[in-house]
Design an enzyme around this catalytic site. Structure first.
Site, PDB file in Angstrom:
ATOM      1  N   PHE A 213       0.852  -1.183   0.000  1.00 37.16           N
ATOM      2  CA  PHE A 213       0.000   0.000   0.000  1.00 37.16           C
ATOM      3  C   PHE A 213       0.891   1.237   0.000  1.00 37.16           C
ATOM      4  O   PHE A 213       1.543   1.543   1.003  1.00 37.16           O
ATOM      5  CB  PHE A 213      -0.931  -0.042   1.218  1.00 37.16           C
ATOM      6  CG  PHE A 213      -1.352  -1.452   1.517  1.00 37.16           C
ATOM      7  CD1 PHE A 213      -2.024  -2.192   0.533  1.00 37.16           C
ATOM      8  CD2 PHE A 213      -1.018  -2.073   2.701  1.00 37.16           C
ATOM      9  CE1 PHE A 213      -2.359  -3.510   0.744  1.00 37.16           C
ATOM     10  CE2 PHE A 213      -1.350  -3.401   2.931  1.00 37.16           C
ATOM     11  CZ  PHE A 213      -2.020  -4.117   1.945  1.00 37.16           C
ATOM     12  N   ASP A 215       2.013   4.388   0.578  1.00 37.32           N
ATOM     13  CA  ASP A 215       1.695   5.529   1.430  1.00 37.32           C
ATOM     14  C   ASP A 215       2.921   6.436   1.539  1.00 37.32           C
ATOM     15  O   ASP A 215       3.778   6.412   0.665  1.00 37.32           O
ATOM     16  CB  ASP A 215       1.247   5.026   2.813  1.00 37.32           C
ATOM     17  CG  ASP A 215       2.379   4.364   3.575  1.00 37.32           C
ATOM     18  OD1 ASP A 215       3.377   3.950   2.938  1.00 37.32           O
ATOM     19  OD2 ASP A 215       2.296   4.270   4.806  1.00 37.32           O
ATOM     20  N   ASP A 283       4.512  -5.611   3.615  1.00 35.50           N
ATOM     21  CA  ASP A 283       4.038  -4.247   3.853  1.00 35.50           C
ATOM     22  C   ASP A 283       3.912  -3.966   5.343  1.00 35.50           C
ATOM     23  O   ASP A 283       4.393  -2.948   5.840  1.00 35.50           O
ATOM     24  CB  ASP A 283       2.676  -4.028   3.183  1.00 35.50           C
ATOM     25  CG  ASP A 283       2.139  -2.638   3.487  1.00 35.50           C
ATOM     26  OD1 ASP A 283       2.452  -1.715   2.720  1.00 35.50           O
ATOM     27  OD2 ASP A 283       1.463  -2.466   4.518  1.00 35.50           O
TER      28      ASP A 283
HETATM   29  N1  56B Z   1       1.614   0.792   3.771  1.00 34.08           N
HETATM   30  C1  56B Z   1       0.848   0.929   4.837  1.00 34.08           C
HETATM   31  N2  56B Z   1       0.417   2.155   5.200  1.00 34.08           N
HETATM   32  C2  56B Z   1      -0.367   2.263   6.293  1.00 34.08           C
HETATM   33  C3  56B Z   1      -0.735   1.179   7.062  1.00 34.08           C
HETATM   34  C4  56B Z   1      -1.559   1.661   8.086  1.00 34.08           C
HETATM   35  C5  56B Z   1      -2.177   0.909   9.222  1.00 34.08           C
HETATM   36  N3  56B Z   1      -2.530  -0.412   8.896  1.00 34.08           N
HETATM   37  C6  56B Z   1      -2.980  -1.199  10.003  1.00 34.08           C
HETATM   38  C7  56B Z   1      -3.374  -2.529   9.670  1.00 34.08           C
HETATM   39  C8  56B Z   1      -2.955  -3.431  10.617  1.00 34.08           C
HETATM   40  C9  56B Z   1      -1.971  -2.881  11.447  1.00 34.08           C
HETATM   41  O1  56B Z   1      -2.124  -3.210  12.796  1.00 34.08           O
HETATM   42  C10 56B Z   1      -1.963  -1.396  11.091  1.00 34.08           C
HETATM   43  O2  56B Z   1      -2.426  -0.586  12.122  1.00 34.08           O
HETATM   44  C11 56B Z   1      -1.641   3.039   7.905  1.00 34.08           C
HETATM   45  N4  56B Z   1      -0.920   3.377   6.830  1.00 34.08           N
HETATM   46  C12 56B Z   1      -0.616   4.692   6.309  1.00 34.08           C
HETATM   47  O3  56B Z   1       0.452   5.232   7.070  1.00 34.08           O
HETATM   48  C13 56B Z   1       0.361   6.655   7.065  1.00 34.08           C
HETATM   49  C14 56B Z   1       0.137   7.147   8.467  1.00 34.08           C
HETATM   50  O4  56B Z   1       1.315   7.281   9.130  1.00 34.08           O
HETATM   51  P1  56B Z   1       1.364   8.207  10.444  1.00 34.08           P
HETATM   52  O5  56B Z   1       1.116   9.635   9.970  1.00 34.08           O
HETATM   53  O6  56B Z   1       2.760   8.001  10.998  1.00 34.08           O
HETATM   54  O7  56B Z   1       0.300   7.711  11.381  1.00 34.08           O
HETATM   55  C15 56B Z   1      -0.865   7.009   6.210  1.00 34.08           C
HETATM   56  O8  56B Z   1      -0.495   7.182   4.862  1.00 34.08           O
HETATM   57  C16 56B Z   1      -1.695   5.753   6.396  1.00 34.08           C
HETATM   58  O9  56B Z   1      -2.651   5.621   5.360  1.00 34.08           O
HETATM   59  C17 56B Z   1      -0.257  -0.133   6.691  1.00 34.08           C
HETATM   60  O10 56B Z   1      -0.520  -1.162   7.297  1.00 34.08           O
HETATM   61  N5  56B Z   1       0.526  -0.170   5.575  1.00 34.08           N
END
Ligand code: 56B
Length: 306
Positions: A213, A215, A283
């Site tokens: 994903f 991000d 990821d």
């Molecule tokens: N590639 C990727 N990006 C992810 C996540 C997740 C959360 N996934 C949940 C699923 C199960 C787990 O237990 C996680 O909690 C959020 N994001 C992204 O991060 C950024 C936020 O950052 P900050 O501003 O520091 O909070 C924002 O773009 C957000 O969309 C992920 O898994 N993969």
């Protein structure tokens, strides 16, 4: 998901600002081949889960709003996941489709227990309304019905979400070519798979078709690991916290090269270990690593997609 894979690969062979370093991939794959990374979904303990359709509704609302936290330096994804969880625990009808269509900015702030306007708050509210309306119109108001209609296919789910909800259409044009990223649609499928542990609403026979994903955290981690190399101009933009415009070559390259690099890494690790590794697993490992490094600088783009 073939469109995500092939279009991001195309970017990586035409990019000018971001390069995928195969020796970096080789090094990471080598260190991972003995201990395959395993991070538990909800390792933070912040998500709602009741093993039923309300969890599906929660995850769809969560991923509708899962973008762009960085403009408020105190705000993070944790606030969103735990705020929505608390909201649902105190009122099981809070995410009913009719109610989703009526929320205002201040009400959303209250759900997240946030004292000031959220980044892109008007867009967040608009997207909530869009999801509520279309859920009501096409799926009897239930996200669970949407998932049930996908015949255990994550790829079908992503396509269905993108076709029904314009806010999830995370694609762009780069050097004349259409590039597909589908970050929030894919993470919704992955969240179902993770939360329900591959059973029930999380049972997808093609979970291996999902990519990472793209991000703003994962590209920074890949750069730190030596998997991505930045041009001096991109490196300086990130160092100075200068915003990168949505849809610019730099932004598309950062995201697309991340997807492509992890696909390569996954294939290499699978080859070295003889075991199938999933992009979803890589990821979560990369992301969990990234959020534990507060000093890690990431690119800043105002976007509803991530
Ligand atoms: N590639 C990727 N990006 C992810 C996540 C997740 C959360 N996934 C949940 C699923 C199960 C787990 O237990 C996680 O909690 C959020 N994001 C992204 O991060 C950024 C936020 O950052 P900050 O501003 O520091 O909070 C924002 O773009 C957000 O969309 C992920 O898994 N993969």
């Amino acid at each position: 998901m073939e469109e995500v894979r092939s279009s991001t690969a195309w970017v990586s062979t035409h990019s000018s600002h971001v390069t995928v370093d195969f020796s970096g991939i080789e090094k990471v794959a080598e260190t991972m081949k003995n201990t395959l990374p395993k991070v538990e979904w909800d390792f933070e303990g912040i998500h709602y889960f009741d093993n039923g359709p309300l969890t599906v509704q929660y995850l769809l609302v969560l991923d509708t709003l899962n973008f762009c936290f960085w403009p408020d330096e105190d705000l993070s994804y944790d606030h969103l996941a735990s705020g929505l969880k608390a909201t649902l625990e105190s009122d099981k009808t809070a995410f009913d489709a009719d109610r989703l269509q009526k929320y205002t900015g201040p009400q959303l702030r209250k759900m997240l227990n946030w004292p000031r306007p959220l980044p892109l708050e008007d867009e967040r509210v608009r997207l909530l309304h869009e999801v509520g309306l279309e859920l009501e119109r096409s799926f009897g108001g239930k996200a669970s019905k949407l998932v049930e209609s996908c015949d255990k296919s994550a790829a079908k789910l992503v396509t269905l979400i993108a076709s029904h909800f314009p806010g999830f259409r995370d694609h762009t044009v780069y050097k004349g070519h259409q590039i597909f990223l589908y970050k929030r649609a894919q993470i919704f499928a992955a969240d179902l798979w993770g939360a329900f542990k591959g059973q029930g609403y999380g049972d997808f026979e093609d979970i291996s078709s999902i990519t990472i994903f793209a991000d703003y955290i994962v590209p920074a981690v890949l750069q730190q690991l030596g998997v991505l190399r930045y041009s001096s101009s991109v490196a300086s933009i990130i160092k100075k916290n200068t915003e990168i415009t949505s849809g610019s070559d730099e932004e598309v390259e950062l995201r697309a090269c991340s997807v492509y690099a992890v696909e390569q890494m996954k294939d290499l690790i699978s080859k070295k270990t003889g075991k199938q590794v999933l992009s979803v697993e890589l990821d979560l490992w990369l992301w969990a690593f990234g959020i534990k490094c507060p000093s890690l600088q990431h690119h800043r783009t105002l976007s509803i997609y991530y």
